[in-house]
Design a protein around this motif. Structure first.
Motif, PDB file in Angstrom:
ATOM      1  N   TYR A 232       2.567   6.827   0.496  1.00 52.70           N
ATOM      2  CA  TYR A 232       3.719   7.596   0.954  1.00 52.70           C
ATOM      3  C   TYR A 232       4.683   7.722  -0.218  1.00 52.70           C
ATOM      4  O   TYR A 232       4.530   7.060  -1.243  1.00 52.70           O
ATOM      5  CB  TYR A 232       4.393   6.951   2.169  1.00 52.70           C
ATOM      6  N   SER A 233       5.665   8.602  -0.071  1.00 51.48           N
ATOM      7  CA  SER A 233       6.581   8.894  -1.171  1.00 51.48           C
ATOM      8  C   SER A 233       7.795   7.978  -1.140  1.00 51.48           C
ATOM      9  O   SER A 233       8.223   7.536  -0.063  1.00 51.48           O
ATOM     10  CB  SER A 233       7.064  10.345  -1.087  1.00 51.48           C
ATOM     11  N   LYS A 234       8.343   7.730  -2.314  1.00 51.38           N
ATOM     12  CA  LYS A 234       9.600   6.968  -2.385  1.00 51.38           C
ATOM     13  C   LYS A 234      10.669   7.798  -1.691  1.00 51.38           C
ATOM     14  O   LYS A 234      10.754   9.003  -1.891  1.00 51.38           O
ATOM     15  CB  LYS A 234       9.974   6.695  -3.840  1.00 51.38           C
ATOM     16  N   ASP A 235      11.448   7.144  -0.857  1.00 51.68           N
ATOM     17  CA  ASP A 235      12.419   7.854  -0.034  1.00 51.68           C
ATOM     18  C   ASP A 235      13.794   7.224  -0.215  1.00 51.68           C
ATOM     19  O   ASP A 235      13.911   6.015  -0.414  1.00 51.68           O
ATOM     20  CB  ASP A 235      11.981   7.778   1.439  1.00 51.68           C
ATOM     21  N   ALA A 236      14.818   8.069  -0.138  1.00 51.11           N
ATOM     22  CA  ALA A 236      16.184   7.565  -0.330  1.00 51.11           C
ATOM     23  C   ALA A 236      16.716   6.811   0.892  1.00 51.11           C
ATOM     24  O   ALA A 236      17.763   6.178   0.815  1.00 51.11           O
ATOM     25  CB  ALA A 236      17.121   8.727  -0.646  1.00 51.11           C
ATOM     26  N   THR A 237      15.981   6.870   1.993  1.00 51.08           N
ATOM     27  CA  THR A 237      16.421   6.163   3.199  1.00 51.08           C
ATOM     28  C   THR A 237      16.542   4.668   2.918  1.00 51.08           C
ATOM     29  O   THR A 237      15.575   4.050   2.460  1.00 51.08           O
ATOM     30  CB  THR A 237      15.416   6.365   4.349  1.00 51.08           C
ATOM     31  N   PRO A 238      17.711   4.065   3.159  1.00 54.83           N
ATOM     32  CA  PRO A 238      17.849   2.620   2.923  1.00 54.83           C
ATOM     33  C   PRO A 238      16.833   1.813   3.725  1.00 54.83           C
ATOM     34  O   PRO A 238      16.561   2.121   4.884  1.00 54.83           O
ATOM     35  CB  PRO A 238      19.282   2.325   3.386  1.00 54.83           C
ATOM     36  N   TYR A 239      16.263   0.828   3.074  1.00 51.78           N
ATOM     37  CA  TYR A 239      15.310  -0.099   3.708  1.00 51.78           C
ATOM     38  C   TYR A 239      14.062   0.609   4.244  1.00 51.78           C
ATOM     39  O   TYR A 239      13.436   0.142   5.187  1.00 51.78           O
ATOM     40  CB  TYR A 239      15.995  -0.907   4.831  1.00 51.78           C
ATOM     41  N   SER A 240      13.691   1.725   3.617  1.00 55.41           N
ATOM     42  CA  SER A 240      12.523   2.477   4.090  1.00 55.41           C
ATOM     43  C   SER A 240      11.252   1.634   4.041  1.00 55.41           C
ATOM     44  O   SER A 240      10.406   1.709   4.944  1.00 55.41           O
ATOM     45  CB  SER A 240      12.345   3.760   3.277  1.00 55.41           C
ATOM     46  N   GLU A 241      11.110   0.791   3.013  1.00 57.45           N
ATOM     47  CA  GLU A 241       9.896  -0.017   2.917  1.00 57.45           C
ATOM     48  C   GLU A 241       9.851  -1.100   3.999  1.00 57.45           C
ATOM     49  O   GLU A 241       8.777  -1.526   4.410  1.00 57.45           O
ATOM     50  CB  GLU A 241       9.763  -0.616   1.518  1.00 57.45           C
ATOM     51  N   PHE A 242      11.016  -1.518   4.483  1.00 52.82           N
ATOM     52  CA  PHE A 242      11.027  -2.466   5.596  1.00 52.82           C
ATOM     53  C   PHE A 242      10.518  -1.795   6.874  1.00 52.82           C
ATOM     54  O   PHE A 242       9.881  -2.436   7.714  1.00 52.82           O
ATOM     55  CB  PHE A 242      12.436  -3.021   5.818  1.00 52.82           C
ATOM     56  N   LEU A 243      10.808  -0.501   7.038  1.00 53.78           N
ATOM     57  CA  LEU A 243      10.303   0.225   8.203  1.00 53.78           C
ATOM     58  C   LEU A 243       8.781   0.309   8.155  1.00 53.78           C
ATOM     59  O   LEU A 243       8.098   0.139   9.170  1.00 53.78           O
ATOM     60  CB  LEU A 243      10.921   1.628   8.259  1.00 53.78           C
ATOM     61  N   TRP A 244       8.234   0.575   6.959  1.00 54.58           N
ATOM     62  CA  TRP A 244       6.787   0.585   6.799  1.00 54.58           C
ATOM     63  C   TRP A 244       6.217  -0.817   7.036  1.00 54.58           C
ATOM     64  O   TRP A 244       5.180  -0.981   7.679  1.00 54.58           O
ATOM     65  CB  TRP A 244       6.408   1.087   5.401  1.00 54.58           C
ATOM     66  N   ALA A 245       6.907  -1.825   6.519  1.00 48.36           N
ATOM     67  CA  ALA A 245       6.446  -3.206   6.716  1.00 48.36           C
ATOM     68  C   ALA A 245       6.381  -3.549   8.202  1.00 48.36           C
ATOM     69  O   ALA A 245       5.426  -4.186   8.667  1.00 48.36           O
ATOM     70  CB  ALA A 245       7.380  -4.182   5.988  1.00 48.36           C
ATOM     71  N   ASP A 246       7.376  -3.097   8.966  1.00 47.76           N
ATOM     72  CA  ASP A 246       7.386  -3.381  10.401  1.00 47.76           C
ATOM     73  C   ASP A 246       6.236  -2.680  11.116  1.00 47.76           C
ATOM     74  O   ASP A 246       5.659  -3.220  12.066  1.00 47.76           O
ATOM     75  CB  ASP A 246       8.725  -2.972  11.017  1.00 47.76           C
ATOM     76  N   PHE A 247       5.889  -1.473  10.657  1.00 51.42           N
ATOM     77  CA  PHE A 247       4.735  -0.786  11.249  1.00 51.42           C
ATOM     78  C   PHE A 247       3.465  -1.602  11.010  1.00 51.42           C
ATOM     79  O   PHE A 247       2.687  -1.863  11.937  1.00 51.42           O
ATOM     80  CB  PHE A 247       4.573   0.616  10.655  1.00 51.42           C
ATOM     81  N   TYR A 248       3.269  -2.004   9.752  1.00 52.18           N
ATOM     82  CA  TYR A 248       2.055  -2.771   9.423  1.00 52.18           C
ATOM     83  C   TYR A 248       2.038  -4.120  10.152  1.00 52.18           C
ATOM     84  O   TYR A 248       0.981  -4.596  10.555  1.00 52.18           O
ATOM     85  CB  TYR A 248       1.956  -2.976   7.917  1.00 52.18           C
ATOM     86  N   ARG A 249       3.192  -4.712  10.330  1.00 51.14           N
ATOM     87  CA  ARG A 249       3.278  -5.992  11.040  1.00 51.14           C
ATOM     88  C   ARG A 249       2.760  -5.853  12.481  1.00 51.14           C
ATOM     89  O   ARG A 249       2.135  -6.762  13.011  1.00 51.14           O
ATOM     90  CB  ARG A 249       4.734  -6.465  11.046  1.00 51.14           C
ATOM     91  N   ARG A 250       3.047  -4.714  13.096  1.00 48.86           N
ATOM     92  CA  ARG A 250       2.623  -4.485  14.481  1.00 48.86           C
ATOM     93  C   ARG A 250       1.147  -4.112  14.600  1.00 48.86           C
ATOM     94  O   ARG A 250       0.538  -4.314  15.646  1.00 48.86           O
ATOM     95  CB  ARG A 250       3.462  -3.363  15.115  1.00 48.86           C
ATOM     96  N   HIS A 251       0.574  -3.545  13.538  1.00 48.63           N
ATOM     97  CA  HIS A 251      -0.771  -2.991  13.638  1.00 48.63           C
ATOM     98  C   HIS A 251      -1.842  -3.734  12.845  1.00 48.63           C
ATOM     99  O   HIS A 251      -3.040  -3.453  12.996  1.00 48.63           O
ATOM    100  CB  HIS A 251      -0.768  -1.518  13.177  1.00 48.63           C
ATOM    101  N   MET A 252      -1.443  -4.663  11.989  1.00 46.12           N
ATOM    102  CA  MET A 252      -2.403  -5.333  11.121  1.00 46.12           C
ATOM    103  C   MET A 252      -2.165  -6.836  11.100  1.00 46.12           C
ATOM    104  O   MET A 252      -1.074  -7.305  11.425  1.00 46.12           O
ATOM    105  CB  MET A 252      -2.323  -4.774   9.693  1.00 46.12           C
ATOM    106  N   LYS A 253      -3.180  -7.560  10.684  1.00 42.49           N
ATOM    107  CA  LYS A 253      -3.056  -9.003  10.491  1.00 42.49           C
ATOM    108  C   LYS A 253      -3.355  -9.324   9.031  1.00 42.49           C
ATOM    109  O   LYS A 253      -4.243  -8.728   8.424  1.00 42.49           O
ATOM    110  CB  LYS A 253      -4.040  -9.756  11.399  1.00 42.49           C
ATOM    111  N   LEU A 254      -2.609 -10.284   8.495  1.00 42.94           N
ATOM    112  CA  LEU A 254      -2.854 -10.744   7.124  1.00 42.94           C
ATOM    113  C   LEU A 254      -3.278 -12.199   7.183  1.00 42.94           C
ATOM    114  O   LEU A 254      -2.586 -13.024   7.788  1.00 42.94           O
ATOM    115  CB  LEU A 254      -1.588 -10.616   6.264  1.00 42.94           C
ATOM    116  N   LYS A 255      -4.383 -12.524   6.575  1.00 40.04           N
ATOM    117  CA  LYS A 255      -4.853 -13.908   6.558  1.00 40.04           C
ATOM    118  C   LYS A 255      -4.128 -14.667   5.457  1.00 40.04           C
ATOM    119  O   LYS A 255      -4.295 -14.378   4.274  1.00 40.04           O
ATOM    120  CB  LYS A 255      -6.367 -13.953   6.322  1.00 40.04           C
TER     121      LYS A 255
END
Length: 204
Positions: free
Chosen positions: A148-171
Motif C-alpha cells: 500500500y502507499s505511504k499516506d499522510a493520515t496520522p497513525y495509518s500504519e497502526f490501522l493496517w496493523a489492527d487489520f492484520y491483528r484481527r485476520h492473522m496470527k504471528l508465531k
C-alpha cells in the motif's frame, strides 16, 4: 500562546516524551543497523537535516508526534542530542486537557499492542518504555514492499496493523515468508479497501 511557532530545540533523546504506546521493535533494530553503517560525517549530516515534530506539554516537557522508531533507535545508539521543531505550545494546559487536545489533533495514539485503547497515563514517559507491536512491523514491511502507499493520515500504519491483528496470527511475533505473502494478498484485496493508502485489487 498556543499559536506561536518555536525554533528548533536540541534535546537528548532520553528526555523526549512519546505520544504512542508501541513501536515495531524490528523496525527500530533496522534503523539502528542503518545508523551503524553511516560514517561520522554522514551521521552528523543526518542529524543536522532531520528534525522531530514536537509539542510542548505540561511542565515544558517535549512530546514528539512522529518518528518514534528513529527516536528510540538514536536513543539506543546513545546519540546525545536531536533536533525537535515545536509545532504548538500546550505547556499551559492541565494534563487531562492536554491529552484530549493532543488526541483531537491526532497527535496521540493511546492504544496498546493488542490494539486496545488505554488511559492516557498508560502512555510511557520515555521512548525506551514503549512496547513492541509485531503487527506494526508487519504493516511497515508490507508498505515497504509496495502493498500500500505511504499516506499522510496520522497513525495509518497502526490501522493496517489492527487489520492484520484481527485476520492473522504471528508465531512468537516472527514474520515468516508465508506471513508476508498472506499479508500482501490481504493488502491487495477488497477487505482492506477502507484503509489509508490502499492501492487496489490485484487480479490473480
Amino acid at each position: 500562546m498556543s499559536g506561536v511557532r518555536h525554533p528548533l530545540l536540541s534535546i537528548a533523546p532520553g528526555k523526549l516524551r512519546p505520544t504512542q504506546m508501541t513501536v515495531g521493535k524490528a523496525e527500530v533494530a533496522e534503523k539502528r543497523t542503518q545508523w551503524e553503517k553511516l560514517g561520522k560525517k554522514k551521521r552528523k549530516e543526518m542529524l543536522a537535516e532531520h528534525w522531530f515534530p514536537g509539542v510542548l506539554g505540561p511542565k515544558n516537557q517535549v512530546y514528539i508526534v512522529d518518528h518514534h522508531h528513529l527516536g528510540l533507535a538514536l536513543l539506543e545508539e546513545k546519540v546525545k542530542e536531536v533536533s525537535v521543531m515545536i509545532q504548538r505550545d500546550f505547556s499551559w494546559l492541565e494534563p487531562a486537557v492536554f491529552w484530549k487536545t493532543m488526541e483531537f489533533n491526532r497527535w496521540a495514539h493511546p492504544y496498546n499492542e493488542q490494539g486496545v485503547r488505554e488511559q492516557y497515563d498508560a502512555i510511557p514517559v520515555k521512548l525506551i518504555d514503549m512496547r513492541d507491536d509485531p503487527f506494526r512491523t508487519l504493516a511497515a514491511r508490507v508498505r515497504n514492499a509496495g502493498g500500500y502507499s505511504k499516506d499522510a493520515t496520522p497513525y495509518s500504519e497502526f490501522l493496517w496493523a489492527d487489520f492484520y491483528r484481527r485476520h492473522m496470527k504471528l508465531k512468537d511475533g516472527h514474520l515468516m515468508p508465508k506471513v508476508m505473502k498472506d499479508a500482501m494478498l490481504y493488502a491487495h484485496s477488497h477487505d482492506t479497501a477502507y484503509l489509508p493508502g490502499w492501492s487496489g485489487v490485484i487480479v490473480q
